[in-house]
Design an enzyme around this catalytic site. Structure first.
Site, PDB file in Angstrom:
ATOM      1  N   CYS A 142       0.836  -1.202   0.000  1.00 20.21           N
ATOM      2  CA  CYS A 142       0.000   0.000   0.000  1.00 20.21           C
ATOM      3  C   CYS A 142       0.874   1.257   0.000  1.00 20.21           C
ATOM      4  O   CYS A 142       1.430   1.633   1.045  1.00 20.21           O
ATOM      5  CB  CYS A 142      -0.916  -0.011   1.225  1.00 20.21           C
ATOM      6  SG  CYS A 142      -1.896   1.481   1.380  1.00 20.21           S
TER       7      CYS A 142
ATOM      8  N   CYS B 184      -0.303   4.149   2.196  1.00 21.72           N
ATOM      9  CA  CYS B 184      -0.118   3.939   3.642  1.00 21.72           C
ATOM     10  C   CYS B 184       1.347   4.126   4.031  1.00 21.72           C
ATOM     11  O   CYS B 184       1.653   4.715   5.066  1.00 21.72           O
ATOM     12  CB  CYS B 184      -0.516   2.529   4.066  1.00 21.72           C
ATOM     13  SG  CYS B 184      -2.019   1.899   3.357  1.00 21.72           S
ATOM     14  N   ASP B 185       2.259   3.579   3.238  1.00 24.01           N
ATOM     15  CA  ASP B 185       3.664   3.485   3.668  1.00 24.01           C
ATOM     16  C   ASP B 185       4.627   4.366   2.877  1.00 24.01           C
ATOM     17  O   ASP B 185       5.818   4.417   3.207  1.00 24.01           O
ATOM     18  CB  ASP B 185       4.129   2.021   3.561  1.00 24.01           C
ATOM     19  CG  ASP B 185       3.288   1.103   4.439  1.00 24.01           C
ATOM     20  OD1 ASP B 185       2.838   1.562   5.495  1.00 24.01           O
ATOM     21  OD2 ASP B 185       3.076  -0.061   4.059  1.00 24.01           O
TER      22      ASP B 185
END
Ligand code: NAP
Length: 367
Positions: A195, A198-199
């Protein structure tokens, strides 16, 4: 008058980023110690307009006492929840994690949902949830392990106990596929991610590699290009599957390098990822690409394991159901990415929610 403006997950969930209701505070008291603090005029405007909008919408129909359990809280599940509430059913949404929300929450920009061009995926997901919540949908955090098909009802078996319903709508969605190469499992969370939104922030000014050639891979590469010094997009063929508009955007980015015809053989690193070992599928030459982070975006697979023994699935595990969302078992319906369909998009998932509730109504009429 004062407002809770922290915008944390708790506040988003309880909608208290509006003007605070002092008589019924979300936590019983103001956890921020802001009670009585002045509030910006725009928050009051927001409060009034939302309240007004709530009054203008036709709320749910009078309850008919029939409970429909919905497994999953992505666009398909929430679409089913609002249609279910408006049809007078008591709708129970079972979600694996608090505010699971589905893949839409991890999408940076959604540019193909009618009327909301360019909306942030998280914002869109939250609006879906807010809508279902406002109509009185019940949300329960529970990992579903199976469904029992009893003569007069269905029993949904979960980590939080059993839930009885007259009909069940499976909206369990899909999850990231794994590459299945050496190093992937060992280095997951240590430089390997599924993701980018997200990261991605962990790789500011670093070098990353995205694996895949679909919409998600290209979106991830575009997103990472805005953060990283360099991004490799590694694809196993010589043309991308992603939408043309995304490809055009990608090709304008100077810090993205495309690596064509490259099969991933191994992801390397001891404590943390160091790079990816590739094989050129045409020349059979080996190549090593050094990278601080690897983002794997090679597609999705249905979350259908818990239902396979009850409803018919295809060879890839998708639950067999047509546009009416009826599965092989009467009273059990499948919507969104978990069902067999040609096009898996937010708009088709939401449409499934509506179709499924229509089928639920037909199912109840025949009983
Ligand atoms: P996808 O469209 O299935 O693409 C997966 C990509 O990964 C393909 O390019 C595929 O290569 C490659 N791949 C698969 N297995 C691989 C392996 N073992 N090794 C290397 N490469 C591998 O999946 P997605 O990009 O995750 O998208 C999923 C669905 O969501 C799609 O229907 C997509 O259109 C939709 N989506 C829509 C939006 C939007 O509308 N804004 C955004 C994101 C996703 P090949 O091309 O060679 O098969």
């Amino acid at each position: 008058i004062s407002a809770c403006l922290v915008g944390s997950e708790m506040c988003i969930r309880d909608r208290c980023s509006l003007v605070c209701n002092h008589e019924n505070q979300c936590e019983g008291h103001c956890v921020l110690g802001r009670k009585g603090a002045p509030v910006h005029f725009s928050s009051i405007e927001n409060y009034i307009s939302t309240t007004y909008a709530n009054q203008m919408t036709n709320g749910p129909a009078k309850s008919n006492g029939m409970r429909v359990a919905i497994i999953g809280s992505g666009p398909a599940g929430l679409g089913a929840a609002i249609y279910g509430k408006r049809a007078g059913y008591s709708t129970l949404v079972l979600e694996k994690n608090p505010m699971s929300g589905g893949q839409v929450l991890n999408t940076c920009e959604v540019d193909n949902y009618l009327g909301l061009p360019g909306i942030n995926g998280f914002d869109l997901g939250m609006q879906f949830r807010e809508h279902a919540d406002r109509l009185g949908t019940e949300f329960v955090e529970a990992d579903v392990t199976g469904i029992k098909n009893l003569p007069d009802c269905k029993k949904v078996l979960t980590s939080a106990g059993e839930f009885t319903a007259k009909a069940v709508i499976i909206a369990a969605g899909a999850e990231h596929k794994k590459l299945g190469v050496p190093g992937e499992k060992r280095l997951a969370g240590r430089g390997i991610s599924y993701c980018a939104t997200c990261d991605g922030a962990f790789y500011k000014k670093k070098v990353t590699a995205v694996i895949g050639g679909g919409d998600v891979a290209v979106e991830d590469a575009i997103f990472l290009a805005g953060l990283c010094e360099k991004v490799y997009l590694i694809h196993r063929r010589d043309s991308l599957r992603a939408a043309k508009s995304l490809q055009e955007k990608l090709f304008t980015l100077p810090n993205v390098e495309l690596v064509w015809n490259a099969a991933v053989e191994e992801i390397t690193g001891e404590a943390f990822v160091t790079g990816v070992q590739l094989l050129d599928t045409q020349t059979k030459e080996e190549r090593f690409v050094a990278a601080d982070g690897i983002f794997i975006a090679v597609g999705i697979q249905p979350v259908s394991e818990s239902f396979k023994s009850l409803v018919k699935t295809d060879e890839a595990g998708y639950i067999c159901a047509g546009e009416d969302c009826c599965t092989s078992v009467p009273g059990i319906f499948a919507v969104g990415d978990v069902r067999t369909k040609k096009l898996r998009q937010i708009v088709t998932a939401v449409a499934d929610g509506a179709n499924a509730v229509n089928s639920v109504q037909e199912y109840f009429q025949t009983r």
